[in-house]
Motif scaffolding. Structure first.
Motif, PDB file in Angstrom:
ATOM      1  N   LEU A 205      40.931  23.155   0.751  1.00  0.00           N
ATOM      2  CA  LEU A 205      41.551  21.943   0.224  1.00  0.00           C
ATOM      3  C   LEU A 205      41.937  20.985   1.355  1.00  0.00           C
ATOM      4  O   LEU A 205      41.777  19.769   1.232  1.00  0.00           O
ATOM      5  N   THR A 206      42.440  21.557   2.451  1.00  0.00           N
ATOM      6  CA  THR A 206      42.845  20.734   3.593  1.00  0.00           C
ATOM      7  C   THR A 206      41.653  20.032   4.213  1.00  0.00           C
ATOM      8  O   THR A 206      41.690  18.817   4.475  1.00  0.00           O
ATOM      9  N   MET A 207      40.577  20.774   4.451  1.00  0.00           N
ATOM     10  CA  MET A 207      39.388  20.166   5.047  1.00  0.00           C
ATOM     11  C   MET A 207      38.791  19.105   4.136  1.00  0.00           C
ATOM     12  O   MET A 207      38.378  18.030   4.592  1.00  0.00           O
ATOM     13  N   ALA A 208      38.753  19.379   2.830  1.00  0.00           N
ATOM     14  CA  ALA A 208      38.193  18.411   1.882  1.00  0.00           C
ATOM     15  C   ALA A 208      39.030  17.138   1.836  1.00  0.00           C
ATOM     16  O   ALA A 208      38.486  16.025   1.790  1.00  0.00           O
ATOM     17  N   ALA A 209      40.353  17.274   1.846  1.00  0.00           N
ATOM     18  CA  ALA A 209      41.226  16.098   1.823  1.00  0.00           C
ATOM     19  C   ALA A 209      41.053  15.264   3.084  1.00  0.00           C
ATOM     20  O   ALA A 209      41.065  14.024   3.036  1.00  0.00           O
ATOM     21  N   GLY A 210      40.894  15.941   4.217  1.00  0.00           N
ATOM     22  CA  GLY A 210      40.670  15.225   5.470  1.00  0.00           C
ATOM     23  C   GLY A 210      39.376  14.436   5.445  1.00  0.00           C
ATOM     24  O   GLY A 210      39.327  13.267   5.864  1.00  0.00           O
ATOM     25  N   LYS A 211      38.306  15.061   4.965  1.00  0.00           N
ATOM     26  CA  LYS A 211      37.011  14.373   4.884  1.00  0.00           C
ATOM     27  C   LYS A 211      37.111  13.155   3.963  1.00  0.00           C
ATOM     28  O   LYS A 211      36.580  12.084   4.273  1.00  0.00           O
ATOM     29  N   ALA A 212      37.795  13.329   2.822  1.00  0.00           N
ATOM     30  CA  ALA A 212      37.921  12.229   1.863  1.00  0.00           C
ATOM     31  C   ALA A 212      38.673  11.045   2.449  1.00  0.00           C
ATOM     32  O   ALA A 212      38.440   9.893   2.067  1.00  0.00           O
ATOM     33  N   ALA A 213      39.573  11.332   3.408  1.00  0.00           N
ATOM     34  CA  ALA A 213      40.362  10.264   4.032  1.00  0.00           C
ATOM     35  C   ALA A 213      39.668   9.682   5.266  1.00  0.00           C
ATOM     36  O   ALA A 213      40.216   8.789   5.913  1.00  0.00           O
ATOM     37  N   GLY A 214      38.492  10.195   5.596  1.00  0.00           N
ATOM     38  CA  GLY A 214      37.749   9.673   6.734  1.00  0.00           C
ATOM     39  C   GLY A 214      38.030  10.345   8.062  1.00  0.00           C
ATOM     40  O   GLY A 214      37.580   9.877   9.102  1.00  0.00           O
ATOM     41  N   LEU A 215      38.767  11.470   8.037  1.00  0.00           N
ATOM     42  CA  LEU A 215      39.028  12.210   9.268  1.00  0.00           C
ATOM     43  C   LEU A 215      37.876  13.155   9.557  1.00  0.00           C
ATOM     44  O   LEU A 215      37.369  13.834   8.664  1.00  0.00           O
ATOM     45  N   ASP A 216      37.449  13.207  10.804  1.00  0.00           N
ATOM     46  CA  ASP A 216      36.363  14.117  11.165  1.00  0.00           C
ATOM     47  C   ASP A 216      36.790  15.570  11.036  1.00  0.00           C
ATOM     48  O   ASP A 216      35.997  16.435  10.649  1.00  0.00           O
ATOM     49  N   HIS A 217      38.040  15.844  11.380  1.00  0.00           N
ATOM     50  CA  HIS A 217      38.554  17.209  11.318  1.00  0.00           C
ATOM     51  C   HIS A 217      39.969  17.183  10.743  1.00  0.00           C
ATOM     52  O   HIS A 217      40.791  16.358  11.130  1.00  0.00           O
ATOM     53  N   TYR A 218      40.226  18.073   9.816  1.00  0.00           N
ATOM     54  CA  TYR A 218      41.592  18.291   9.318  1.00  0.00           C
ATOM     55  C   TYR A 218      41.645  19.740   8.869  1.00  0.00           C
ATOM     56  O   TYR A 218      41.010  20.127   7.887  1.00  0.00           O
ATOM     57  N   ASN A 219      42.365  20.557   9.620  1.00  0.00           N
ATOM     58  CA  ASN A 219      42.338  22.002   9.406  1.00  0.00           C
ATOM     59  C   ASN A 219      43.753  22.548   9.315  1.00  0.00           C
ATOM     60  O   ASN A 219      44.725  21.816   9.425  1.00  0.00           O
ATOM     61  N   ILE A 220      43.858  23.864   9.145  1.00  0.00           N
ATOM     62  CA  ILE A 220      45.160  24.498   9.109  1.00  0.00           C
ATOM     63  C   ILE A 220      45.323  25.440  10.300  1.00  0.00           C
ATOM     64  O   ILE A 220      44.355  25.992  10.822  1.00  0.00           O
ATOM     65  N   VAL A 221      46.565  25.584  10.724  1.00  0.00           N
ATOM     66  CA  VAL A 221      46.953  26.653  11.633  1.00  0.00           C
ATOM     67  C   VAL A 221      48.122  27.381  10.973  1.00  0.00           C
ATOM     68  O   VAL A 221      48.868  26.789  10.189  1.00  0.00           O
ATOM     69  N   SER A 222      48.241  28.661  11.257  1.00  0.00           N
ATOM     70  CA  SER A 222      49.348  29.436  10.689  1.00  0.00           C
ATOM     71  C   SER A 222      50.240  29.892  11.827  1.00  0.00           C
ATOM     72  O   SER A 222      50.090  30.983  12.372  1.00  0.00           O
ATOM     73  N   VAL A 223      51.107  28.993  12.224  1.00  0.00           N
ATOM     74  CA  VAL A 223      52.096  29.270  13.268  1.00  0.00           C
ATOM     75  C   VAL A 223      53.279  28.357  12.998  1.00  0.00           C
ATOM     76  O   VAL A 223      53.114  27.160  12.883  1.00  0.00           O
ATOM     77  N   ASN A 224      54.469  28.923  12.841  1.00  0.00           N
ATOM     78  CA  ASN A 224      55.580  28.044  12.483  1.00  0.00           C
ATOM     79  C   ASN A 224      56.839  28.290  13.271  1.00  0.00           C
ATOM     80  O   ASN A 224      57.876  27.712  12.983  1.00  0.00           O
ATOM     81  N   ASN A 225      56.783  29.176  14.252  1.00  0.00           N
ATOM     82  CA  ASN A 225      57.892  29.328  15.172  1.00  0.00           C
ATOM     83  C   ASN A 225      59.231  29.455  14.439  1.00  0.00           C
ATOM     84  O   ASN A 225      59.350  30.230  13.508  1.00  0.00           O
TER      85      ASN A 225
END
Length: 367
Positions: A205-225
């Motif tokens: 969902l994150t990657m698809a939303a990024g592409k739809a907004a014109g971003l080349d890359h939009y990904n997730i990381v799982s680190v929240n300190n």
């Protein structure tokens, strides 16, 4: 190019990054637990009473497990799209107000292109990302909903929603049953399959939303300190049995107290995620001092098995629980006590007490 891919270091805590040919821009922190809260309450935050999400159908009208999952995904997707708006605006402000000429001079292609890093001058412009918080809490909550409501029919969705709105007050028996449901972190495929599916769906969902907004890359990381502890203060009760204000799960770790089957089971759960779907995760594990001193061969064996099973970055902390408790009472005697937070370490006595307590409550594995 292969040579560029092999010439890397970590950006921040966990993100593999091109050492001299790339730029990693911005990160947005997102509490997955809040998306679940909005899903069961027509977009409302139970902590503030404010409308924070989409106005979808109430929990009482969710008649299948897929209804519950889809409600969560709708709320997540809405938050994701808002995060993209903020990210794009942050990038615009960086270009206008925060150029980085010195760092740009150290990165290949900036000089050749005549562009600052903030203007896309690097050979590879990677990012931004969503930093996810509370993955295990949502997975465990979905597992509890599936079992309690749709399999065992212990209660209906309306009753469960009321229990969460009441912070489980007056629903003690139901809470105990929720706590007894399968939990991620115990090598239990019932819970682990939900967690890994959730992780993959969120990433897609994150990657698809990024592409739809014109971003080349939009990904997730799982680190929240420290945010896994701090942001729990802003999240209402969860269907897994968690009470309002309690810590969320740290990165890809188990929820506090949910990992009950030993270190091998925890690492087996952690190794099940699809590592093509993210750009960095953290797996925090804490051992006793005695185990490290007397049984290093056991530590080496379980970690080797973890990596052989496609596990990724593991952050180890070796400490005594008594040391942490004593440090809260007598901080003057523990000025140099270091602990693992998320992807980094810090002096324990300097941390927010909320974070200190969450660290103390993490499972410590011994012989």
């Amino acid at each position: 190019e292969p040579d560029d891919a092999r010439d890397w270091n970590n950006c921040g805590c966990v993100v593999p990054h091109f050492r001299k040919t790339g730029e990693w821009t911005a990160a947005v922190n997102m509490n997955f637990g809040s998306a679940m809260e909005y899903a069961l309450n027509q977009g409302y935050s139970l902590m503030t009473g404010e409308k924070m999400g989409l106005d979808e159908k109430p929990a009482s009208e969710m008649t299948s497990f897929d209804d519950v999952k889809n409600a969560f995904y709708k709320q997540f997707d809405n938050l994701c799209r808002h995060s993209i708006i903020l990210t794009i605006e942050a990038q615009r402000l960086h270009k206008e107000m925060v150029p980085r000429p010195f760092l740009s001079s150290c990165i290949e292609h900036c000089m050749e292109s005549g562009k600052d890093l903030s203007q896309g001058g690097a050979k590879y412009n990677v990012g931004p990302v969503i930093t996810g918080i509370g993955l295990a809490v949502v997975a465990n909550s979905l597992a509890a909903v599936k079992k309690l409501v749709f399999e065992d029919q212990v209660c209906d969705m309306q009753t469960l929603a009321k229990a969460l709105q009441a912070n489980w007050e007056g629903f003690d028996d139901l809470r105990e049953q929720a706590k007894a449901c399968p939990k991620y972190g115990n090598d239990d495929d019932t819970a682990d399959d939900i967690a890994t599916r959730l992780f993959t769906d969120i990433a897609d969902l994150t990657m698809a939303a990024g592409k739809a907004a014109g971003l080349d890359h939009y990904n997730i990381v799982s680190v929240n300190n420290s945010m896994s502890a701090e942001w729990g203060n802003f999240c209402a009760a969860s269907a897994c049995g968690r009470k309002a204000g309690s810590p969320m799960a740290n990165a890809n770790g188990a929820s506090i107290g949910a990992d009950k089957c030993g270190i091998t089971a925890l690492l087996n759960s952690m190794s099940k995620f699809d590592n093509t779907k993210h750009v960095g995760v953290i797996n925090n594990v804490r051992f006793t001092k005695e185990l490290f001193k007397d049984s290093m061969d056991k530590v080496e064996a379980v970690l080797k098995a973890f990596y052989d099973n496609d596990g990724v970055q593991t952050n180890l902390c070796v400490i005594g629980k008594d040391d942490l408790e004593n440090a809260m009472v007598h901080p003057e005697n523990y000025q140099n006590l270091l602990v693992r937070i998320g992807g980094f370490s810090a002096r324990f006595v300097t941390l927010n007490p909320v974070v200190q307590r969450e660290i103390i409550e993490r499972t410590t594995y011994g012989a």
